[in-house]
Scaffold this active site. Structure first.
Site, PDB file in Angstrom:
ATOM      1  N   GLY A 271       0.770  -1.277  -0.002  1.00  0.00           N
ATOM      2  CA  GLY A 271       0.163   0.133   0.062  1.00  0.00           C
ATOM      3  C   GLY A 271       0.920   1.430  -0.003  1.00  0.00           C
ATOM      4  O   GLY A 271       0.655   2.336   0.636  1.00  0.00           O
ATOM      5  N   GLY A 272       2.006   1.122  -0.829  1.00  0.00           N
ATOM      6  CA  GLY A 272       2.793   2.455  -0.604  1.00  0.00           C
ATOM      7  C   GLY A 272       2.866   3.384  -1.456  1.00  0.00           C
ATOM      8  O   GLY A 272       3.513   4.454  -1.717  1.00  0.00           O
ATOM      9  N   ASP A 294       0.333  -1.302  -4.588  1.00  0.00           N
ATOM     10  CA  ASP A 294      -0.712  -0.762  -4.596  1.00  0.00           C
ATOM     11  C   ASP A 294      -1.362  -0.839  -5.702  1.00  0.00           C
ATOM     12  O   ASP A 294      -1.204  -1.870  -6.540  1.00  0.00           O
ATOM     13  CB  ASP A 294      -0.486   1.010  -4.529  1.00  0.00           C
ATOM     14  N   PHE A 321      -4.150  -5.917  -1.778  1.00  0.00           N
ATOM     15  CA  PHE A 321      -3.608  -6.889  -0.501  1.00  0.00           C
ATOM     16  C   PHE A 321      -4.537  -7.707  -0.039  1.00  0.00           C
ATOM     17  O   PHE A 321      -4.214  -8.457   1.128  1.00  0.00           O
ATOM     18  CB  PHE A 321      -2.954  -5.968   0.504  1.00  0.00           C
ATOM     19  N   HIS A 340      -5.050   0.879   9.880  1.00  0.00           N
ATOM     20  CA  HIS A 340      -6.323   1.712  10.446  1.00  0.00           C
ATOM     21  C   HIS A 340      -7.108   1.959   9.583  1.00  0.00           C
ATOM     22  O   HIS A 340      -8.355   2.536  10.101  1.00  0.00           O
ATOM     23  CB  HIS A 340      -5.304   2.890  11.018  1.00  0.00           C
TER      24      HIS A 340
END
Length: 443
Positions: A271-272, A294, A321, A340
């Site tokens: 998720g960069g 991503d 992911f 989160h």
């Protein structure tokens, strides 16, 4: 003889405020720095070293408690109710683009500003006066407004303008619907999710927007909102402690290379996004190789912005992911402010997709908000983090987590993850947790 008594709490707090504020002002004067001001051009944040950042935090915490005590229970409660309307004038500043319609140093009649905005004069007058009470504007003389430090920043920092717009137009409408979403529209545990828990399309956001789409899917259908959200996030990630590169100093990335006996080590940034962290990491540690993952559309946009110096060291890869991790045998898998955004049950699905790719000793590194335990900080500081937690609930049915909750989440995903280290970033709610993969551990 009369026994001495401790000073009342209000006096104790006032004394602490004076002491801490004096220390801050002394430092500013000794270093030729300006005192805090509402005037345009004032520093957006006081430039203080870590020890004085702690004094500043203590002063703000004491000030918050003192205000609550002096207002009394009824006054404090009424104060909370009044906050429900505080964003109205800030929203007006954004929607009418008021900061851009006012030159720095200019004093303008409130009626003239209403005309520039094409707005009702009475309503605009009342909104501008409210904005002045929140220091968003200044009133140099009766009937006139001028820039404050806040409005001047909104006029000159596009990302801040986007941040305000995202807060007022994307986040704020959901807040009043949090309880309704929990109690009326989708009561119970939300058993429709794959593993239980509330899915991301049964939120206050969905009530506010009248949509069945999760928040990020909603954005995809509106190019301007997508652009504004990206600008808002760039503002957030530029704040001390939130910037991607903050994790560079708080975790020993060099240890990965030591364990490889001179060979290149591989980090997967899950998720960069655009690869900002990956570029900074490989600039500092040229022997590291980073795979930025991503969604394909994000990666396609990232390719144009990847600097040439990162060629061969940073690889961009489209990946969802929620599907099995394709990079097997990497030395570390890095999640920065990813988990989160998801409830526990969805996080378990994400983490379990790593398992088949992990080699013994592989690292799982999580850089995310960590809620402090009660009493570890002032209620003022804790409230800022708790507000972020409610925002996560409102928009995603996700949450911010304590250190213990992070540990429980990861070990629940698989008992072979073992917590190795925890670092709390200074002057920031962000932490770094490192887990190692130990397949010989009994499950």
């Amino acid at each position: 003889m009369t026994a001495s008594r401790d000073p009342p709490r209000t006096v104790e707090l006032a004394t602490a405020i004076l002491q801490h504020t004096t220390s801050v002002e002394t430092y500013l004067q000794e270093n030729g720095l300006p005192s805090p001001s509402f005037s345009p051009g004032a520093p957006p944040k006081l430039p203080l070293p870590p020890d004085l950042q702690q004094k500043l935090a203590a002063a703000l915490g004491a000030l918050d408690e003192l205000q609550a005590l002096l207002l009394g229970p009824m006054g404090w409660l009424m104060n909370q109710v009044g906050h429900a309307y505080d964003l109205c004038s800030l929203h007006a500043l954004y929607r009418f683009n008021i900061p851009a319609k006012l030159a720095v140093g200019e004093e303008i009649e409130v009626a003239e500003m209403a005309r520039r905005c094409g707005a009702d004069e009475d309503a605009m007058t009342r909104l501008l006066h409210h904005a002045a009470t929140n220091y968003l504007l200044q009133r140099p003389r009766p009937g006139y407004v001028a820039h404050s430090a806040v409005s001047a920043m909104m006029a000159t920092v596009p990302a801040l303008h986007d941040f305000v717009g995202n807060a007022c137009e994307d986040m704020w409408p959901s807040a009043p619907r949090v309880v309704s979403a929990l109690t009326h529209t989708w009561p119970g545990s939300g058993a429709t999710a794959a593993e239980g828990g509330r899915p991301p399309n049964q939120t206050a956001h969905n009530l506010a927007e009248g949509t069945d789409l999760p928040f990020f899917e909603t954005l995809k259908h509106d190019a301007e909102r997508t652009r504004r959200f990206a600008g808002s996030m760039s503002m957030l990630t530029a704040m001390p402690g939130f910037e991607p590169t903050a994790a560079l100093e708080s975790y020993d990335w060099g240890a990965l290379m030591t364990q490889k006996d001179g060979e290149d080590a591989t980090v997967v940034d899950v998720g960069g996004s655009a690869g900002t962290f990956a570029v900074a990491l490989t600039d500092k540690y040229p022997s590291l190789r980073v795979v930025v993952q991503d969604l394909p559309d994000v990666i396609d946009k990232a390719r144009a912005g990847l600097p040439s110096r990162s060629a061969g060291r940073v690889t961009l890869m489209g990946h969802d992911f929620f599907t099995p991790q394709p990079v097997k045998g990497a030395d570390a898998y890095f999640f920065r402010q990813i988990l989160h955004d998801w409830s526990d049950d969805f996080c378990l699905r994400i983490l379990r997709q790593l398992v088949a790719a992990l080699k013994p000793g592989a690292r799982l590194v999580i850089n995310d908000v960590t809620i402090p335990p009660p009493g570890a900080t002032s209620l003022y500081e804790e409230r800022q983090i708790r507000c972020k937690d409610i925002a996560m609930m409102s928009m995603f049915n996700s949450k911010e987590r304590t250190m213990d909750e992070w540990k429980e989440l990861v070990t629940k995903a698989d008992a072979r993850f073992r917590l190795k280290s925890v670092v709390q970033l200074p002057a920031s709610p962000m932490g770094v947790l490192e887990f190692t993969w130990e397949p010989d551990r009994a499950q």
